[in-house]
Scaffold this motif. Sequence first.
Motif, mmCIF file in Angstrom:
data_model
loop_
_atom_site.group_PDB
_atom_site.id
_atom_site.type_symbol
_atom_site.label_atom_id
_atom_site.label_comp_id
_atom_site.label_asym_id
_atom_site.label_seq_id
_atom_site.Cartn_x
_atom_site.Cartn_y
_atom_site.Cartn_z
ATOM 1 N N ILE A 296 0.865 -1.180 0.000
ATOM 2 C CA ILE A 296 0.000 0.000 0.000
ATOM 3 C C ILE A 296 0.896 1.223 0.000
ATOM 4 N N PHE A 297 0.614 2.138 -0.898
ATOM 5 C CA PHE A 297 1.375 3.388 -0.906
ATOM 6 C C PHE A 297 0.782 4.315 0.140
ATOM 7 N N ASN A 298 1.634 5.026 0.877
ATOM 8 C CA ASN A 298 1.150 5.969 1.872
ATOM 9 C C ASN A 298 2.119 7.130 2.008
ATOM 10 N N CYS A 299 1.584 8.286 2.375
ATOM 11 C CA CYS A 299 2.403 9.463 2.638
ATOM 12 C C CYS A 299 1.942 10.058 3.954
ATOM 13 N N ARG A 300 2.853 10.228 4.897
ATOM 14 C CA ARG A 300 2.480 10.716 6.221
ATOM 15 C C ARG A 300 1.944 12.140 6.145
ATOM 16 N N ASP A 301 0.975 12.417 6.983
ATOM 17 C CA ASP A 301 0.346 13.732 7.037
ATOM 18 C C ASP A 301 1.152 14.649 7.957
ATOM 19 N N LEU B 253 6.110 2.463 0.887
ATOM 20 C CA LEU B 253 5.304 1.295 0.556
ATOM 21 C C LEU B 253 5.172 0.450 1.815
ATOM 22 N N TYR B 254 3.975 -0.095 2.049
ATOM 23 C CA TYR B 254 3.720 -0.801 3.290
ATOM 24 C C TYR B 254 2.963 -2.097 3.019
ATOM 25 N N ASN B 255 3.493 -3.204 3.537
ATOM 26 C CA ASN B 255 2.812 -4.493 3.458
ATOM 27 C C ASN B 255 2.133 -4.744 4.800
ATOM 28 N N PRO B 256 0.795 -4.643 4.887
ATOM 29 C CA PRO B 256 0.120 -4.771 6.181
ATOM 30 C C PRO B 256 0.206 -6.177 6.781
ATOM 31 N N LEU B 257 0.479 -7.190 5.950
ATOM 32 C CA LEU B 257 0.567 -8.551 6.474
ATOM 33 C C LEU B 257 1.891 -8.797 7.175
ATOM 34 N N THR B 258 2.984 -8.291 6.593
ATOM 35 C CA THR B 258 4.292 -8.433 7.232
ATOM 36 C C THR B 258 4.634 -7.217 8.093
ATOM 37 N N GLN B 259 3.872 -6.116 7.908
ATOM 38 C CA GLN B 259 4.104 -4.842 8.583
ATOM 39 C C GLN B 259 5.509 -4.317 8.314
ATOM 40 N N LYS B 260 5.991 -4.588 7.092
ATOM 41 C CA LYS B 260 7.271 -4.061 6.632
ATOM 42 C C LYS B 260 7.019 -2.842 5.758
ATOM 43 N N SER B 261 7.898 -1.862 5.858
ATOM 44 C CA SER B 261 7.766 -0.659 5.030
ATOM 45 C C SER B 261 9.048 -0.394 4.269
ATOM 46 N N ILE B 262 8.917 0.237 3.123
ATOM 47 C CA ILE B 262 10.046 0.586 2.264
ATOM 48 C C ILE B 262 9.961 2.077 1.975
ATOM 49 N N GLN B 263 10.958 2.818 2.404
ATOM 50 C CA GLN B 263 10.942 4.266 2.252
ATOM 51 C C GLN B 263 11.143 4.665 0.794
ATOM 52 N N LEU B 264 10.443 5.722 0.403
ATOM 53 C CA LEU B 264 10.584 6.319 -0.921
ATOM 54 C C LEU B 264 11.120 7.735 -0.761
ATOM 55 N N PRO B 265 11.579 8.368 -1.839
ATOM 56 C CA PRO B 265 12.109 9.735 -1.724
ATOM 57 C C PRO B 265 11.078 10.716 -1.191
ATOM 58 N N PRO C 35 12.101 1.881 -6.200
ATOM 59 C CA PRO C 35 12.716 1.636 -4.889
ATOM 60 C C PRO C 35 14.232 1.754 -4.966
ATOM 61 N N GLY C 36 14.786 2.543 -4.078
ATOM 62 C CA GLY C 36 16.225 2.784 -4.080
ATOM 63 C C GLY C 36 16.604 4.135 -4.639
ATOM 64 N N ASP C 37 15.714 4.799 -5.420
ATOM 65 C CA ASP C 37 15.988 6.136 -5.929
ATOM 66 C C ASP C 37 16.047 7.138 -4.777
ATOM 67 N N SER D 231 8.810 -8.904 1.031
ATOM 68 C CA SER D 231 9.966 -8.356 1.738
ATOM 69 C C SER D 231 10.958 -9.439 2.130
ATOM 70 N N ILE D 232 10.480 -10.696 2.240
ATOM 71 C CA ILE D 232 11.368 -11.793 2.621
ATOM 72 C C ILE D 232 12.348 -12.099 1.489
ATOM 73 N N GLU D 233 11.840 -12.127 0.251
ATOM 74 C CA GLU D 233 12.669 -12.539 -0.878
ATOM 75 C C GLU D 233 13.389 -11.372 -1.543
ATOM 76 N N SER D 234 13.073 -10.167 -1.137
ATOM 77 C CA SER D 234 13.645 -8.997 -1.797
ATOM 78 C C SER D 234 15.022 -8.662 -1.215
ATOM 79 N N ASN D 235 15.874 -8.094 -2.065
ATOM 80 C CA ASN D 235 17.173 -7.605 -1.596
ATOM 81 C C ASN D 235 17.091 -6.140 -1.182
ATOM 82 N N VAL D 236 15.899 -5.532 -1.364
ATOM 83 C CA VAL D 236 15.749 -4.136 -0.989
ATOM 84 C C VAL D 236 15.601 -4.036 0.527
ATOM 85 N N PRO D 237 16.350 -3.157 1.201
ATOM 86 C CA PRO D 237 16.228 -3.035 2.656
ATOM 87 C C PRO D 237 14.826 -2.641 3.053
ATOM 88 N N VAL D 238 14.316 -3.211 4.130
ATOM 89 C CA VAL D 238 12.975 -2.888 4.638
ATOM 90 C C VAL D 238 13.062 -2.531 6.098
#
Length: 373
Positions: A103-108, A121-133, A185-187, A366-373
């Motif tokens: 789920i894409f989200n931007c903090r208020d 980006l947020y996966n509510p099942l794993t509760q892992k997030s990936i920061q974007l610029p 992701p990563g930019d 997020s488990i199989e990805s090499n992108v930091p979470v």
Amino acid sequence: MVPMNDKTLDRNWEDLPPELIQSIAKQLGDLVEFLHFRLVCKKWRSATTLSSPPPQLPWLLNFDYNSSTFHFYSLSTCKVHTIHVEKNLGFYHKWMIPSYHYIFNCRDSFTGIGAVGPPFLYNPLTQKSIQLPFLNVSHLMQVPFLNDSHHFPFLIGPNPIRTQECVALMTNTKSNKKQILFCRPGDTEWSIIEKGPYDDGACLFYKGMVYINMDDTGVTKVVSLVTNSIVTLIPPPLFSTGGSREGFSYFVESLGVLLGVRWSKGICKTHVYGLEVYQLLKENIYLKWAKMDTLGDRILFVSSHNGYSFSARECGGLEGNCIYYKALDDDRECLMRYDFEKCVAEQVPCPLAKVVTWFMPSLVESIESNVPV
């Protein structure tokens, strides 16, 4: 009938062969049931992996801001799954779109001069997030949470983490025109595609290109994110009836091809508008839209400019040749199903008070990805 005896009653279910366990697991159309299945014993868990769950249907998503709770409705089991999240994540419904496993989200909130965010980006099942610029306010006409203008993401790649596809936003600029921002992701910053009257037309990231349907003309722009330029313009087909807009409302990738879905007036037997579907074909060197008379085995789930496509054989009892969508009925959002063959729209029972969008459940991104979470 085979008589029951003490030996039958004492059967050890762990003795089932792995291939039979896997065959049973493939019939479980809901991820929660699949997880419960794996918890039965170690042998059942070792025979089934998180990376190969049975085919999943999208869940309907709703979010309760007072309790910071996601509610997901599964069409496969007709059950609601509830997930609580941290309140400081500050989810905002206009930023929730079909994003497959995230789920894409931007903090208020502001985090500095001229910045909003950071989005993630947020996966509510794993509760892992990936920061974007960070989103710079210079990209925006106003802070998106202080007005009701079109500040929202409209497209996320089918699997932005595993395939490194992009996240894109449509936003107003100070000149009151639309522009598209995108990143992967990563930019470290967002890139900008040219401005244009994109409005509420269909948009999709497909095979390395962004497809944008122009709401004023119905023309489909194909934009390269590598060169940041228009690759081609696809003319609209000759629509047989009037629509709610000039072009398509949704783009959907289905069986390796691109489909355009359009609201069409006068074709539905129960409502003012029905749905037409066109397939993008290549004729010589040119691309063109061709009307489809049937969806065959396909089931489409559409919302917010794009959607998903599945085979009825994978959908646990759902019939093919139909489209699921959300609509307003007596000022209440509800789930609808459009029968493509009968040209009939009907409401589908759904316990959610409000239908926001579709969400594809997954535990392995997020488990199989090499992108930091």
